[in-house]
Write a protein that holds these residues in place. Structure first.
Motif, PDB file in Angstrom:
ATOM      1  N   ALA A  59       0.810  -1.230   0.000  1.00  0.00           N
ATOM      2  CA  ALA A  59       0.000   0.000   0.000  1.00  0.00           C
ATOM      3  C   ALA A  59       0.838   1.273   0.000  1.00  0.00           C
ATOM      4  CB  ALA A  59      -0.936  -0.008   1.212  1.00  0.00           C
ATOM      5  N   THR A  60       2.054   1.216   0.541  1.00  0.00           N
ATOM      6  CA  THR A  60       2.894   2.419   0.609  1.00  0.00           C
ATOM      7  C   THR A  60       3.663   2.675  -0.694  1.00  0.00           C
ATOM      8  OG1 THR A  60       4.718   1.098   1.504  1.00  0.00           O
ATOM      9  CG2 THR A  60       3.284   2.195   3.110  1.00  0.00           C
ATOM     10  N   TRP A  61       3.588   1.737  -1.609  1.00  0.00           N
ATOM     11  CA  TRP A  61       4.391   1.786  -2.850  1.00  0.00           C
ATOM     12  C   TRP A  61       4.162   3.063  -3.663  1.00  0.00           C
ATOM     13  CZ3 TRP A  61       3.031   0.943  -8.250  1.00  0.00           C
ATOM     14  CH2 TRP A  61       4.144   0.722  -9.087  1.00  0.00           C
ATOM     15  N   HIS A  62       5.230   3.788  -3.924  1.00  0.00           N
ATOM     16  CA  HIS A  62       5.210   5.026  -4.722  1.00  0.00           C
ATOM     17  C   HIS A  62       4.217   6.048  -4.167  1.00  0.00           C
ATOM     18  CE1 HIS A  62       7.249   2.924  -8.409  1.00  0.00           C
ATOM     19  NE2 HIS A  62       7.952   2.850  -7.285  1.00  0.00           N
ATOM     20  N   THR A  63       4.153   6.092  -2.813  1.00  0.00           N
ATOM     21  CA  THR A  63       3.366   7.116  -2.117  1.00  0.00           C
ATOM     22  C   THR A  63       4.271   7.795  -1.082  1.00  0.00           C
ATOM     23  OG1 THR A  63       2.628   5.883  -0.153  1.00  0.00           O
ATOM     24  CG2 THR A  63       1.370   5.519  -2.191  1.00  0.00           C
ATOM     25  N   LEU A  64       3.795   8.923  -0.556  1.00  0.00           N
ATOM     26  CA  LEU A  64       4.577   9.613   0.483  1.00  0.00           C
ATOM     27  C   LEU A  64       4.594   8.809   1.790  1.00  0.00           C
ATOM     28  CD1 LEU A  64       3.876  13.449   0.076  1.00  0.00           C
ATOM     29  CD2 LEU A  64       5.565  12.003  -1.058  1.00  0.00           C
ATOM     30  N   ASN A  65       3.731   7.803   1.885  1.00  0.00           N
ATOM     31  CA  ASN A  65       3.745   6.944   3.087  1.00  0.00           C
ATOM     32  C   ASN A  65       4.907   5.960   3.104  1.00  0.00           C
ATOM     33  OD1 ASN A  65       1.488   8.008   4.333  1.00  0.00           O
ATOM     34  ND2 ASN A  65       0.102   6.682   3.155  1.00  0.00           N
ATOM     35  N   ASP A  66       5.650   5.886   2.030  1.00  0.00           N
ATOM     36  CA  ASP A  66       6.813   4.996   2.037  1.00  0.00           C
ATOM     37  C   ASP A  66       7.943   5.684   2.809  1.00  0.00           C
ATOM     38  OD1 ASP A  66       8.825   3.219   1.708  1.00  0.00           O
ATOM     39  OD2 ASP A  66       8.871   3.272  -0.487  1.00  0.00           O
ATOM     40  N   ASN A  67       7.758   5.744   4.137  1.00  0.00           N
ATOM     41  CA  ASN A  67       8.723   6.435   4.993  1.00  0.00           C
ATOM     42  C   ASN A  67       9.173   5.518   6.143  1.00  0.00           C
ATOM     43  OD1 ASN A  67       6.653   6.452   6.927  1.00  0.00           O
ATOM     44  ND2 ASN A  67       5.867   8.395   6.139  1.00  0.00           N
ATOM     45  N   ILE A  68      10.067   6.037   6.960  1.00  0.00           N
ATOM     46  CA  ILE A  68      10.711   5.219   8.011  1.00  0.00           C
ATOM     47  C   ILE A  68       9.695   4.683   9.033  1.00  0.00           C
ATOM     48  CG2 ILE A  68      11.304   7.144   9.568  1.00  0.00           C
ATOM     49  CD1 ILE A  68      13.697   4.235   8.632  1.00  0.00           C
ATOM     50  N   GLU A  69       8.558   5.378   9.186  1.00  0.00           N
ATOM     51  CA  GLU A  69       7.538   4.910  10.145  1.00  0.00           C
ATOM     52  C   GLU A  69       6.969   3.551   9.758  1.00  0.00           C
ATOM     53  OE1 GLU A  69       4.537   8.014  10.729  1.00  0.00           O
ATOM     54  OE2 GLU A  69       6.225   9.416  10.569  1.00  0.00           O
ATOM     55  N   HIS A  70       7.076   3.205   8.495  1.00  0.00           N
ATOM     56  CA  HIS A  70       6.522   1.927   8.049  1.00  0.00           C
ATOM     57  C   HIS A  70       7.585   0.850   7.885  1.00  0.00           C
ATOM     58  CE1 HIS A  70       3.209   4.707   7.036  1.00  0.00           C
ATOM     59  NE2 HIS A  70       2.499   3.678   7.492  1.00  0.00           N
ATOM     60  N   ILE A  71       8.741   1.084   8.522  1.00  0.00           N
ATOM     61  CA  ILE A  71       9.798   0.060   8.460  1.00  0.00           C
ATOM     62  C   ILE A  71       9.807  -0.720   9.773  1.00  0.00           C
ATOM     63  CG2 ILE A  71      12.297  -0.344   8.315  1.00  0.00           C
ATOM     64  CD1 ILE A  71      10.979   0.465   5.634  1.00  0.00           C
ATOM     65  N   ASP A  72       9.794  -2.033   9.625  1.00  0.00           N
ATOM     66  CA  ASP A  72       9.775  -2.941  10.773  1.00  0.00           C
ATOM     67  C   ASP A  72      11.128  -3.654  10.871  1.00  0.00           C
ATOM     68  OD1 ASP A  72       8.985  -4.700  12.802  1.00  0.00           O
ATOM     69  OD2 ASP A  72       8.255  -6.163  11.349  1.00  0.00           O
ATOM     70  N   LYS A  73      11.838  -3.379  11.975  1.00  0.00           N
ATOM     71  CA  LYS A  73      13.192  -3.944  12.073  1.00  0.00           C
ATOM     72  C   LYS A  73      13.178  -5.472  12.131  1.00  0.00           C
ATOM     73  CE  LYS A  73      13.828  -3.470  17.046  1.00  0.00           C
ATOM     74  NZ  LYS A  73      14.630  -2.874  18.119  1.00  0.00           N
ATOM     75  N   ASN A  74      12.086  -6.047  12.624  1.00  0.00           N
ATOM     76  CA  ASN A  74      12.015  -7.514  12.675  1.00  0.00           C
ATOM     77  C   ASN A  74      11.967  -8.120  11.273  1.00  0.00           C
ATOM     78  OD1 ASN A  74      12.025  -7.744  15.515  1.00  0.00           O
ATOM     79  ND2 ASN A  74       9.913  -7.000  15.484  1.00  0.00           N
ATOM     80  N   MET A  75      11.272  -7.434  10.368  1.00  0.00           N
ATOM     81  CA  MET A  75      11.221  -7.926   8.989  1.00  0.00           C
ATOM     82  C   MET A  75      12.611  -7.832   8.349  1.00  0.00           C
ATOM     83  SD  MET A  75       9.486  -9.437   6.762  1.00  0.00           S
ATOM     84  CE  MET A  75       7.858  -9.395   7.515  1.00  0.00           C
ATOM     85  N   LEU A  76      13.325  -6.737   8.623  1.00  0.00           N
ATOM     86  CA  LEU A  76      14.693  -6.597   8.097  1.00  0.00           C
ATOM     87  C   LEU A  76      15.539  -7.769   8.580  1.00  0.00           C
ATOM     88  CD1 LEU A  76      15.316  -2.796   8.861  1.00  0.00           C
ATOM     89  CD2 LEU A  76      14.468  -3.786   6.718  1.00  0.00           C
ATOM     90  N   ALA A  77      15.365  -8.150   9.845  1.00  0.00           N
ATOM     91  CA  ALA A  77      16.161  -9.232  10.433  1.00  0.00           C
ATOM     92  C   ALA A  77      15.778 -10.595   9.859  1.00  0.00           C
ATOM     93  CB  ALA A  77      16.014  -9.232  11.948  1.00  0.00           C
ATOM     94  N   ILE A  78      14.517 -10.774   9.551  1.00  0.00           N
ATOM     95  CA  ILE A  78      14.077 -12.049   8.948  1.00  0.00           C
ATOM     96  C   ILE A  78      14.780 -12.249   7.606  1.00  0.00           C
ATOM     97  CG2 ILE A  78      12.075 -13.131   7.796  1.00  0.00           C
ATOM     98  CD1 ILE A  78      10.375 -12.130  10.203  1.00  0.00           C
ATOM     99  N   VAL A  79      14.817 -11.182   6.820  1.00  0.00           N
ATOM    100  CA  VAL A  79      15.451 -11.267   5.498  1.00  0.00           C
ATOM    101  C   VAL A  79      16.974 -11.400   5.647  1.00  0.00           C
ATOM    102  CG1 VAL A  79      15.807 -10.053   3.302  1.00  0.00           C
ATOM    103  CG2 VAL A  79      13.557 -10.000   4.419  1.00  0.00           C
ATOM    104  N   GLY A  80      17.550 -10.596   6.519  1.00  0.00           N
ATOM    105  CA  GLY A  80      19.003 -10.634   6.721  1.00  0.00           C
ATOM    106  C   GLY A  80      19.480 -11.973   7.274  1.00  0.00           C
TER     107      GLY A  80
END
Ligand code: AHN
Ligand code: ZN
Length: 331
Positions: A299-320
């Motif tokens: 939903a945030t794709w190519h919108t102003l909502n694609d900002n740091i508030e919508h980043i989940d560090k747990n998801m980053l860790a799952i991928v990493g």
């Protein structure tokens, strides 16, 4: 009598526990040197998050802007600190509207002498227009690209930091593509052409080392939203089925089967498409695709909502964590 019996029972339980603990210790001690070299290090979610935030703090990283230039310096410096050899590939790309984009692909090589290599990639530029924003007034504004761009780069910078602390058996190259997201905006007509992935098109035809080939590549795109789900993107299945099986299999073993779904999704003309068709070795795309939004993307794709508030560090860790497990498993 009952009391005596329960004391005996307690004693037996204690002995049982004691011996299983000893067994466990022996098992750990009994790990061969080879096995311990191939144990992946622990991935830091906090570090990955800070690497994402450091990029968005510059503002939108649109080619030909000061924020783009400042972020380039930051990425070069940071990756150089962790890798063995840094390459900066400067080029001028032509956009759909004729704009000349001063661009730069950044490549960090680990153990460059090794012939068996894996390449990990993501794009570092951010989109110049929020053409899918709900507000008409926002559609000309540039986006932070916290998810679309910075999330993949952040995950890979933390992978780079881990690689610098403990070497895997394979060589690794980390590539940050520029000018991925300057594609034709919604509702605008443009001449026939391939206007997305300009950096990966350039690198695939002119790699940092002539004739460069990796065993396989993994691209990250939009890996930072809390609700991210990754299916087998169409071109990844077509060109890299065995790599898909390896990565999704590893994720499943790690308990991430609810994020890495074993289902097919439609093909995306992303950076990996050009690597597969122009560089000639398989690269898969770990990309968040959605059916319910109508765009095919979150939903945030190519919108102003694609900002740091919508980043989940747990998801980053799952991928990493999944990437580290794949890399350190290679012999
Ligand atoms: C197309 O929509 C054709 N490609 C999108 C690739 C992309 C843009 N990934 C992130 N932003
Ligand atoms: Zn994008």
């Amino acid at each position: 009598m009952a009391k005596k019996y329960s004391i005996l029972l307690l004693f037996a339980l204690f002995c049982g526990l004691f011996f299983t603990q000893c067994e466990k210790k022996k098992e750990k001690k009994g790990q061969s040197v080879e096995e311990s070299l191939r144990t992946p290090p622990a991935y830091s979610a906090d570090s990955a998050f800070l690497f994402v935030k450091a990029q968005t703090d510059f503002g939108p990283r649109v080619p030909n802007t000061p924020a783009h230039k400042q972020c380039l310096e930051f990425l070069k410096q940071t990756l150089a600190e962790y890798c063995d050899t840094l390459y900066c590939q400067e080029f001028t790309a032509k956009a759909y509207d004729g704009t000349e984009l001063k661009s730069c692909n950044i490549i960090g090589s680990f153990a460059p002498e090794k012939t068996k290599r894996i390449v990990l990639a993501s794009h570092w530029d951010s989109r110049p227009f929020a053409d899918h924003d709900a507000e008409e007034a926002n559609r000309q504004k540039p986006i932070d690209g916290a998810n679309d761009g910075a999330s993949g780069v952040g995950v890979l910078l933390e992978v780079a930091r881990q690689l610098s602390l403990k070497s895997p058996e394979v060589g690794v190259d980390i590539v940050f593509f520029d000018a991925e997201d300057y594609g034709t905006p919604e509702g605008v007509s443009a001449p026939e052409g391939e206007w997305w992935g300009l950096g990966s098109q350039y690198w695939s035809q002119k790699p940092h080392i002539p004739g460069y080939r990796a065993l396989y590549g993994i691209l990250l795109d939009m890996v930072g939203n809390a609700n991210a789900r990754f299916r087998h993107e169409g071109f990844s299945e077509l060109y890299g089925r065995s790599v898909i099986n390896k990565v999704w299999g590893t994720a499943g073993q790690l308990g991430y089967g609810d994020v890495f779904l074993n289902a097919t999704s439609h093909p995306i003309t992303d950076d990996h498409y050009y690597v597969n068709t122009l560089a000639g070795f398989p690269m898969i795309d770990i990309i968040h695709q959605e059916d319910y939004t109508g765009t095919g993307f979150p939903a945030t794709w190519h919108t102003l909502n694609d900002n740091i508030e919508h980043i989940d560090k747990n998801m980053l860790a799952i991928v990493g964590t999944t990437l580290l497990a794949v890399i350190y498993d290679e012999k």
